[in-house]
Design a protein around this motif. Structure first.
Motif, short mmCIF file in Angstrom:
data_model
loop_
_atom_site.label_atom_id
_atom_site.label_comp_id
_atom_site.label_asym_id
_atom_site.label_seq_id
_atom_site.Cartn_x
_atom_site.Cartn_y
_atom_site.Cartn_z
N ARG A 1 -7.43 4.08 -6.05
CA ARG A 1 -6.25 3.23 -5.80
C ARG A 1 -6.45 2.37 -4.56
O ARG A 1 -6.08 1.20 -4.54
CB ARG A 1 -5.00 4.09 -5.61
CG ARG A 1 -4.43 4.58 -6.90
CD ARG A 1 -3.07 5.21 -6.67
NE ARG A 1 -2.71 6.05 -7.79
CZ ARG A 1 -1.81 7.02 -7.74
NH1 ARG A 1 -1.18 7.27 -6.60
NH2 ARG A 1 -1.53 7.73 -8.79
N LEU A 2 -7.03 2.98 -3.53
CA LEU A 2 -7.26 2.24 -2.29
C LEU A 2 -8.24 1.09 -2.54
O LEU A 2 -8.02 -0.04 -2.08
CB LEU A 2 -7.82 3.20 -1.22
CG LEU A 2 -8.19 2.58 0.13
CD1 LEU A 2 -7.01 1.84 0.75
CD2 LEU A 2 -8.67 3.67 1.11
N ILE B 1 0.85 -1.20 0.00
CA ILE B 1 0.00 0.00 0.00
C ILE B 1 0.89 1.25 0.00
O ILE B 1 1.92 1.27 0.67
CB ILE B 1 -0.98 -0.02 1.20
CG1 ILE B 1 -1.97 1.17 1.14
CG2 ILE B 1 -0.24 -0.03 2.55
CD1 ILE B 1 -3.14 1.06 2.11
N LEU C 1 -6.80 5.17 4.48
CA LEU C 1 -7.42 4.01 5.12
C LEU C 1 -7.38 4.17 6.64
O LEU C 1 -8.34 3.83 7.34
CB LEU C 1 -6.70 2.73 4.68
CG LEU C 1 -7.30 1.41 5.15
CD1 LEU C 1 -8.78 1.29 4.79
CD2 LEU C 1 -6.52 0.22 4.57
N ASP D 1 -13.15 -4.12 -1.39
CA ASP D 1 -13.20 -2.77 -1.94
C ASP D 1 -14.53 -2.07 -1.65
O ASP D 1 -14.59 -0.85 -1.57
CB ASP D 1 -12.94 -2.79 -3.46
CG ASP D 1 -13.79 -3.84 -4.18
OD1 ASP D 1 -13.97 -4.95 -3.62
OD2 ASP D 1 -14.26 -3.56 -5.29
N HIS E 1 -6.95 8.71 -5.41
CA HIS E 1 -6.39 7.87 -4.35
C HIS E 1 -7.42 6.92 -3.74
O HIS E 1 -7.05 5.82 -3.32
CB HIS E 1 -5.71 8.75 -3.29
CG HIS E 1 -4.42 9.31 -3.78
ND1 HIS E 1 -3.23 8.62 -3.68
CD2 HIS E 1 -4.13 10.48 -4.40
CE1 HIS E 1 -2.27 9.35 -4.22
NE2 HIS E 1 -2.78 10.49 -4.66
N VAL E 2 -8.66 7.34 -3.70
CA VAL E 2 -9.71 6.42 -3.22
C VAL E 2 -9.82 5.25 -4.19
O VAL E 2 -9.94 4.09 -3.78
CB VAL E 2 -11.06 7.15 -3.05
CG1 VAL E 2 -12.20 6.15 -2.88
CG2 VAL E 2 -11.00 8.09 -1.86
N THR F 1 -0.03 7.44 0.85
CA THR F 1 -1.26 8.24 0.86
C THR F 1 -2.48 7.35 1.08
O THR F 1 -3.38 7.68 1.85
CB THR F 1 -1.41 9.01 -0.47
OG1 THR F 1 -0.23 9.78 -0.66
CG2 THR F 1 -2.61 9.93 -0.44
N GLU F 2 -2.49 6.19 0.41
CA GLU F 2 -3.60 5.25 0.59
C GLU F 2 -3.63 4.76 2.04
O GLU F 2 -4.69 4.55 2.61
CB GLU F 2 -3.46 4.06 -0.37
CG GLU F 2 -3.76 4.40 -1.83
CD GLU F 2 -2.68 5.22 -2.49
OE1 GLU F 2 -1.49 5.03 -2.15
OE2 GLU F 2 -3.00 6.10 -3.31
#
Ligand code: CA
Length: 226
Positions: free
Chosen positions: A200-201, A154, A162, A211, A197-198, A157-158
């Motif tokens: 990517r998370l 990870i 989180l 997810d 980024h969301v 930033t992710e």
């Protein structure tokens, strides 16, 4: 030593009751008759939680608690104090010392176990600095993500995103709140960066089928569905 609960109580009958109650719930238990005894046991290892009777011969329960709070090894150790009726006025004092909870004698074994479990849930393991939900664990010391105990890659930033979501389950954040909290106020970033980024998370969480926990809140932003 395996994880255990330490009981400090000078009355044998109550010690037996505690032993019976706690061991039946699957915890290991060590017993001490005095604060001095307890300190010797603590020299060999740190329990998950300690139950201390207020009135002990020699060093009393409050002084033992103070000693534990002033020692780096035991300063975060969850403490439940056992008090007799009539010591209500002193309870305030026990909270000042940093007692986490107290139970008045005579106590119901069921209530005591409920309090032990609640306290362990609240405090987590003392040395374990992590957040857990839905099979996901964030280790805040090593900045690693584990899903079902498997190490998952990870980005920083992710990870921060989180972490914020896991600290605030079910709370919806709008994009500017996320920018402030994750990127900081001094950094100029466009709001759509949050979406990137969301995404990517979610991609990181997708292989484990998790997810969906990061939900889009229409017209607002995002939240973690607990
Ligand atoms: Ca006593």
């Amino acid at each position: 030593m395996a994880p255990y609960i330490l009981v400090v109580e000078d009355e044998p009958d109550i010690r037996d009751l505690l032993e019976f109650t706690i061991s039946r719930s699957g915890f290991d238990i060590y017993e001490a008759e005095s604060a001095e005894d307890a300190l010797k046991i603590l020299d060999r290892g740190i329990p998950e939680l300690i139950i201390i009777d207020w009135m002990l011969p020699g060093m009393d329960g409050i002084d033992l608690a103070k000693k534990l709070r002033s020692d780096d090894l035991t300063k975060d150790l969850p403490i439940i104090m056992l008090t007799a009726r009539g010591e209500e006025a002193d309870k305030l004092r026990s909270f000042e010392v940093g007692i986490d909870d107290y139970v008045t004698k005579p106590f119901s074994p069921k209530e005591l176990m409920a309090r032990i479990k609640a306290l362990l849930r609240r405090t987590g393991a003392p040395s374990d600095n992590s957040l857990s939900a839905a099979g996901i664990r964030l280790d805040l010391n090593s900045h690693r993500l584990y899903i079902n105990d498997k190490d998952v890659t990870i980005g920083p930033t992710e990870f921060k995103l989180l972490e914020l979501f896991m600290r605030n389950p079910n709370r919806a954040f709008d994009r500017s709140q996320l920018l402030d909290r994750v990127w900081g106020r001094s950094v100029y970033v466009e709001e759509r960066t949050v979406d990137v980024h969301v995404l990517r998370l979610r991609k990181i969480l997708k292989p484990s089928g998790r997810d969906h926990i990061i939900e889009t809140v229409r017209g607002l932003g995002y939240r973690l569905a607990a």
